[in-house]
Design a protein around this motif. Structure first.
Motif, mmCIF file in Angstrom:
data_model
loop_
_atom_site.group_PDB
_atom_site.id
_atom_site.type_symbol
_atom_site.label_atom_id
_atom_site.label_comp_id
_atom_site.label_asym_id
_atom_site.label_seq_id
_atom_site.Cartn_x
_atom_site.Cartn_y
_atom_site.Cartn_z
ATOM 1 N N ILE A 171 10.988 -3.391 -25.219
ATOM 2 C CA ILE A 171 10.670 -4.223 -26.334
ATOM 3 C C ILE A 171 12.102 -4.984 -27.047
ATOM 4 N N ARG A 198 14.066 -7.608 -22.166
ATOM 5 C CA ARG A 198 13.437 -7.226 -23.217
ATOM 6 C C ARG A 198 12.251 -8.359 -23.497
ATOM 7 N N SER A 238 6.138 -12.779 -29.664
ATOM 8 C CA SER A 238 5.475 -12.163 -31.121
ATOM 9 C C SER A 238 3.953 -12.417 -30.976
ATOM 10 N N ILE A 239 3.224 -11.366 -30.840
ATOM 11 C CA ILE A 239 1.952 -11.414 -30.604
ATOM 12 C C ILE A 239 1.430 -10.420 -31.631
ATOM 13 N N PRO A 240 0.668 -10.659 -32.788
ATOM 14 C CA PRO A 240 0.277 -9.672 -33.734
ATOM 15 C C PRO A 240 -0.690 -8.431 -33.564
ATOM 16 N N ASN A 241 -1.765 -8.998 -32.633
ATOM 17 C CA ASN A 241 -2.746 -8.367 -32.576
ATOM 18 C C ASN A 241 -2.103 -7.126 -31.144
ATOM 19 N N LEU A 242 -2.071 -5.780 -31.631
ATOM 20 C CA LEU A 242 -1.533 -4.809 -30.608
ATOM 21 C C LEU A 242 -2.138 -4.931 -29.191
ATOM 22 N N ILE A 243 -3.411 -5.106 -28.968
ATOM 23 C CA ILE A 243 -3.908 -5.046 -27.715
ATOM 24 C C ILE A 243 -3.596 -6.217 -26.819
ATOM 25 N N ASP A 244 -3.514 -7.525 -27.569
ATOM 26 C CA ASP A 244 -3.048 -8.703 -27.158
ATOM 27 C C ASP A 244 -1.655 -8.693 -26.542
ATOM 28 N N ARG A 245 -1.013 -8.084 -27.580
ATOM 29 C CA ARG A 245 0.685 -7.570 -27.345
ATOM 30 C C ARG A 245 0.852 -6.676 -26.073
ATOM 31 N N ALA A 246 -0.037 -5.717 -25.993
ATOM 32 C CA ALA A 246 -0.040 -4.756 -24.938
ATOM 33 C C ALA A 246 -0.350 -5.537 -23.481
ATOM 34 N N GLU A 247 -1.329 -6.362 -23.591
ATOM 35 C CA GLU A 247 -1.777 -6.968 -22.484
ATOM 36 C C GLU A 247 -0.838 -8.164 -21.896
ATOM 37 N N TYR A 264 -7.750 -4.632 -19.066
ATOM 38 C CA TYR A 264 -7.810 -5.211 -20.370
ATOM 39 C C TYR A 264 -8.780 -6.301 -20.603
ATOM 40 N N PHE A 316 -7.342 -3.884 -34.181
ATOM 41 C CA PHE A 316 -5.769 -3.859 -33.957
ATOM 42 C C PHE A 316 -4.880 -4.789 -34.350
#
Lengths: 390, 117
Positions: A47, A65, A69-78, B83, B94
């Protein structure tokens, strides 16, 4: 220096900022360096954001890297998993080892049709840890994350754990014993650094992040019980940005200790070492929660404090007992007991010679058995076993 | 004199600082002789060329997308399951929150790692 696109034989993937002032970054640096040394370079995918460049190239090593900037953690992980897939793709034919640190990195690495082996390094299990950091996550949601973990672990060729407790947790998820390898964390024992500028005469030190399982609240309550000791201060070297400290600071104010606490934020690693080396006692007040007990942890602060020659007062948890011995390298006290913690610190302060001897023994213990060189040799052995006959 | 501004180092980052001999044609930063690649590309832009752009508005994106689509994804990551099993309800927990939600206070300077020792 090579200028065309590089084709790597090794990749290290982490859903974590690199570099940063957290213990995880020290760990990533050591493990990735070992991997890239074995395989003549490689790709580190991590990251970024802030000032960190999106790509870096050092000889045969590349750092990529992810900085969306994706605030929601699961959205970011995806999005991260998709990004990792895109970054592994150019190396798909040449890749021999892909070392991952979490399910979001592992998912694209364990895809069908791969030729490479996957080493999954488990420092924590999100299905357990996220119930602490995200208290509103429903059990059903954490269950889905557990299934994802299980899927990635099942398909990995080797699982590396930094402590036996985590090894046990991984075994509980169905990974066969023979695939789990213990590679403990380490520290480097160097010369005693200079006293940091502005360091108080006598201070206790806490080093690390500020999540609730770190037990900063317990430490603050314990420190309130040491108010009679003149000139004693508490230095908190937080590895996270200042605004994360708000809840702990508020508690310190309520307890009336805020005026005796010095805060330092996101210090570089070598400066933290200096703060450790000149402290009276280093405190690791980890709480007795599921994250520390069931999942396990391998607190680098305990190892680094011993390497700095400082006596440690830590919570008596199985994961901590793997690293240090009560009465020998410091004191182990029951978790979540401010009075016990304060008492152990007070005794060490009253017997400075014995405390210094504990610090010396801790340092010797690290030199003998917990150096990064040893950890890296163990990791190299895992790579060797996996790639043998390929 | 312009100095090379290429980021160097692995764990401890710094700037190269050598005298620059060219400017990267893509990002314009000054680069020294050691860091200038073919066509004077800086290492960051040179490395980026090895990977498909992630920006769907970039002209290069369609090409990579089309190529990958036709090549088929049976050999690579194609998560049609994991996902998508996280619905709105799962994801809702989250979202970054206020000071009261542990770890939910998220900003650009924050780490996204969830494991810390």
């Amino acid at each position: 220096m090579s200028h065309g696109p590089l084709r790597h034989r090794a990749a290290y993937v982490a859903f974590d900022r690199f570099p940063s002032s957290k213990g995880s970054a020290v760990h990533i640096a050591q493990m990735a360096d070992e991997l890239f040394t074995r395989f003549g370079g490689g790709l580190l995918a991590a990251i970024g954001g802030g000032d960190l460049p999106r790509y870096q190239r050092e000889g045969t090593r590349e750092v990529a890297r992810f900085d969306a900037s994706i605030p929601n953690l699961i959205d970011r992980a995806e999005a991260f998993s998709g990004w990792v897939a895109a970054h592994l793709r150019p190396h798909w034919e040449t890749l021999e080892v892909c070392h991952v640190r979490d399910p979001w990195s592992a998912l694209p690495a364990v895809a069908d049709g791969r030729r490479h082996t996957v080493v999954y390094e488990v420092n924590g299990l999100p299905s357990i840890e996220m119930s602490h950091t995200w208290p509103w996550a429903a059990p059903a949601t954490l269950g889905k994350i557990r299934e994802l973990e299980r899927f990635c672990l099942e398909r990995s060729d080797a699982v590396v754990v930094p402590s036996r407790v985590i090894g046990e947790a991984v075994r509980g998820l169905g990974v066969p014993e023979g695939r789990i390898h213990l590679v403990p964390n380490g520290a480097d024992v160097g010369d005693r650094p200079e006293r940091p500028a502005g360091a108080p005469e006598r201070y206790l030190v806490y080093v690390g992040a500020l999540q609730p399982w770190q037990g900063l609240d317990v430490l603050m309550r314990a420190f309130a019980r040491l108010a009679d000791l003149p000139g004693l201060r508490l230095v908190v070297c937080a590895s996270v940005p200042e605004r994360r400290a708000k809840p702990v600071r508020r508690l310190a104010e309520r307890l009336g200790v805020a005026g005796r606490v010095d805060w330092r934020f996101a210090l570089p690693h070598h400066e933290v070492a200096a703060w450790l080396a000149h402290a009276e006692v280093s405190v690791a007040p980890l709480t007795g929660c599921a994250r520390n007990l069931d999942q396990g942890c391998a607190p680098l602060k305990v190892i680094e404090s011993m390497a700095a020659g400082v006596p440690v007062v830590a919570s008596d948890l199985p994961a901590v007992r793997e690293l240090m011995a009560d009465g020998r390298h410091g004191r182990l006290v029951p978790a979540d007991r401010p009075a016990e913690l304060a008492r152990a610190v007070r005794i060490l302060l009253e017997y400075p010679e014995e405390a210094a001897a504990m610090g010396r023994r801790g340092r010797a213990h690290i030199e003998e058995s917990l150096t990064w060189a040893r950890s890296r040799a163990r990791l190299a052995e895992v790579y060797r076993t996996l790639t043998r006959g390929r | 004199m312009n100095r090379c501004t290429v980021t160097t180092g692995f764990f401890v980052l710094g700037r190269c600082g050598q005298a620059a001999v060219a400017a990267c044609p893509q990002c314009g930063r000054p680069v020294c002789a050691a860091h200038a690649g073919p066509n004077a590309l800086c290492p960051e832009c040179a490395a980026a060329q090895g990977y498909r752009t992630q920006d769907p508005h970039h002209p290069g994106w369609t090409h990579g997308y089309r190529r990958d689509y036709y090549r088929g994804s049976s050999q690579t990551y194609n998560d049609g399951y994991w996902y998508s099993s996280f619905d709105e309800y799962d994801r809702g927990a989250f979202n970054p929150g206020d000071d009261y939600s542990h770890g939910g206070d998220w900003g650009p300077d924050d780490d996204t790692g969830f494991v810390d020792s």
